[in-house]
Motif scaffolding. Structure first.
Motif, PDB file in Angstrom:
ATOM      1  N   SER A 145     -21.969   3.851 -13.766  1.00 44.13           N
ATOM      2  CA  SER A 145     -21.735   5.299 -13.763  1.00 44.13           C
ATOM      3  C   SER A 145     -21.506   5.807 -15.190  1.00 44.13           C
ATOM      4  CB  SER A 145     -20.557   5.658 -12.865  1.00 44.13           C
ATOM      5  OG  SER A 145     -19.434   4.877 -13.195  1.00 44.13           O
TER       6      SER A 145
ATOM      7  N   GLU B 121     -26.838  10.037 -11.610  1.00 41.23           N
ATOM      8  CA  GLU B 121     -25.862  10.331 -10.570  1.00 41.23           C
ATOM      9  C   GLU B 121     -25.846  11.822 -10.237  1.00 41.23           C
ATOM     10  OE1 GLU B 121     -22.035   8.635 -11.758  1.00 41.23           O
ATOM     11  OE2 GLU B 121     -22.540   7.104 -10.272  1.00 41.23           O
TER      12      GLU B 121
ATOM     13  N   THR C  28     -20.161   1.841 -10.311  1.00 41.86           N
ATOM     14  CA  THR C  28     -19.923   2.700  -9.140  1.00 41.86           C
ATOM     15  C   THR C  28     -19.121   1.964  -8.071  1.00 41.86           C
ATOM     16  OG1 THR C  28     -22.083   2.019  -8.340  1.00 41.86           O
ATOM     17  CG2 THR C  28     -21.967   4.135  -9.438  1.00 41.86           C
TER      18      THR C  28
END
Lengths: 200, 382
Positions: B179, B198, B227
């Protein structure tokens, strides 16, 4: 300081943008060569022009690359290598975050070999002038104006050169127009004895 | 100064290995022969100045790094990052990290040169060993520092963190399990990479999460955030910070009927706070406002993509400009960064060729298109 078309150094180290602009017009380039102009480049600029991977290549880019390769095969636009010491010059190091690597290499090489640096970018001209002096920084419109000043180009050549240049999507049309007028003005002044031209 | 060939070769080899490239691939991209490259790497060949420039251009680093022993680049940081997270960072993502660090270096230089370097005056002193409390307290302290009242939602958190001296770049990554990445650049300072792949609201949370690392993990050079659920205390602390920064408990407690939730209400408040319903459900649960069953109800709701606003792609842009700027964002080129580059160009601090390098553009045509998008003109005259 405004460009003076009555003077032009014939030995030039061109950056990428200037190289494409000089080669964009066959008439301009051939006339310049006939007038004794020699253009060379650094190995970095040759890499940037011919080898560096690009996301997209337009037909105009391909045409300019073809012209450059052909000229290099004919012994023109020769490429030269920089020394490590050239890169370590204090003034070059100081400008490394302000200029492109092609410009840096060209300025360093022009400085060492006492040639002119040929660039068409306004900021590159200003920054290069701080390193090698204003008189050793030249542009393609300057070359164009000088050829007119020397009467090596005729009035009818102007549109041909501009058409050739713009057909390859190059950006100098307004500067050629401006320099044409300036060259005529300088020639008029020279003919009237307002000043004497000293060949360099 | 004589070039230390062994040191130069070592740097070259480590760069190539970091990026998982073969000698043949580097040779093809640079035009330098494989034999010459191998000799350089072994400390047996002397490069020309052009070779050094070409390799610096290829590896997106300051050429001075190759010629000196000083720490001009984030080379050691990327070395650590790729060794520690080797298998999880793909070849494409290694390039992405390298490019983002190059952008951060340029951004820092331009900010400093243009007199726009943020003061970096926000600091937070951790007290005690309770990690979650660090996150809560730091978020509250930062909200106060930035002048947010309890009821206010930070709209452009990228701007918030840039104002603290962090270099924030959103860029599409190949590995959807990553992420974000935090790197402490030796020159530019804290750098944050948010995975653009994302969801828009998740990116906000990630940016806040990585900012927490910049504020609370100053002894770390690199951190990769995934994530997947993570029990690492630093990750828990960063999540707590992000949650409290974006959704302060005082705000959540003011939501009417805090125990009663349905889909419409979940969607409304997630959108008002600009967070995912999952993040909202966790925050409400941790604030003791909902039970486990309600948490599950809230997290299954999805805010439609078209309802989410991205502060870096405002609705005021024309569809064409928006699409073009989105493409730039995916490459890490934020509006803030591009505008800074053009400002330096307008001020004649950088040339067009350097501008092209800074904008990761590889030709005149693309540079002219970009200038047009930003209402700028490339200058060729006197």
């Amino acid at each position: 300081m405004a460009i003076d078309p009555s003077h032009f150094h014939t030995l030039n180290v061109a950056d990428t943008c200037a190289m494409w602009n000089v080669l964009s017009s066959k008439l301009l380039y051939q006339t310049a060569c006939s007038a004794g102009c020699v253009f060379s480049c650094t190995a970095f600029v040759a890499y940037e022009c011919l080898l560096k991977p690009r996301k997209e290549m337009s037909s105009e880019d391909e045409e300019l690359q073809t012209r450059l390769r052909r000229e290099q095969e004919n012994g023109r636009f020769q490429r030269y290598h920089l020394d490590i010491d050239d890169l370590l010059e204090v003034e070059i190091l100081e400008k490394r975050k302000n200029l492109g690597k092609g410009e840096l290499s060209s300025i360093a090489f022009a400085k060492r070999t006492q040639q002119a640096f040929h660039t068409d970018d306004t900021s590159a001209r200003k920054l290069a002038s701080q390193v090698i002096g204003e008189r050793h920084v030249q542009t393609t419109p300057h070359l164009f104006g000088w050829l007119y000043f020397r009467q090596l180009l005729g009035d009818s050549d102007k549109e041909t050169i501009i058409d050739e240049h713009t057909s390859l999507k190059r950006p100098l049309r307004p500067y050629f127009e401006e320099m044409y007028c300036r060259a005529l003005h300088y020639r008029l002044m020279a003919n009237s004895g307002a000043y004497r031209v000293i060949e360099t | 100064m004589a070039l230390d060939l062994q040191l130069f070769g070592d740097k070259l080899k480590r760069y190539r290995e970091q990026l998982q490239l073969s000698l043949g691939e580097v040779s093809q991209a640079t035009g330098i022969g494989e034999a010459a490259l191998a000799a350089f790497e072994n400390g047996a060949g002397s490069p020309t100045g052009d070779d050094v420039l070409i390799l610096a251009d290829f590896y997106k680093c300051d050429y001075k790094f190759f010629l000196s022993n000083e720490r001009w680049t984030a080379f050691e940081q990327t070395d650590t990052l790729f060794r520690r997270f080797g298998d999880e960072v793909s070849r494409q993502d290694r390039w992405a990290v390298l490019e983002v660090l190059f952008l951060a270096d340029v951004e820092f230089y331009l900010q400093s040169t243009l007199g726009k370097a943020p003061p970096r005056s926000f600091t937070f002193q951790k007290i005690g060993g309770y990690f979650k409390a660090h996150g809560e307290q730091a978020a509250a302290a930062l909200r106060t520092y930035l002048g947010y009242a309890d009821h206010q939602v930070p709209l452009n958190i990228y701007q918030d963190f840039r104002a603290l001296g962090m270099h924030v770049f959103r860029r599409r990554l190949d590995n959807s399990n990553i992420s974000g990445v935090y790197v402490r650049h030796p020159v530019a300072g804290p750098c944050i990479l948010v995975n653009y792949s994302e969801d828009v609201y998740r990116q906000r949370f990630t940016a806040a999460h990585e900012a927490a690392h910049a504020i609370l993990d100053q002894d770390e050079d690199v951190i990769v955030s995934f994530t997947r659920a993570n029990t690492d205390l630093r990750e828990v602390r960063a999540n707590t910070f992000a949650s409290h920064y974006l959704m302060p408990p005082a705000f959540l407690q003011r939501i009417p009927d805090p125990g009663q939730w349905d889909s419409a209400k979940a969607m409304h408040w997630a959108n008002a706070l600009k967070v995912s319903t999952e993040a909202l459900s966790i925050a409400l649960s941790q604030a003791g406002l909902i039970d486990h069953e309600t948490e599950q109800v809230i997290r299954t709701v999805r805010v439609p993509r078209e309802a989410k606003e991205d502060p870096e792609l405002p609705e005021t842009l024309s569809p064409r400009a928006r699409a073009r700027k989105e493409e730039l964002l995916k490459r890490g080129l934020s509006d803030y960064y591009v505008s800074l580059c053009f400002e330096a160009y307008r001020e004649r601090l950088v040339s067009a060729a350097r501008l092209a390098e800074m904008l990761l553009v590889d030709g005149d045509t693309e540079l002219r298109e970009l200038a047009e998008l930003y209402g700028e003109v490339l200058q060729y005259g006197d």
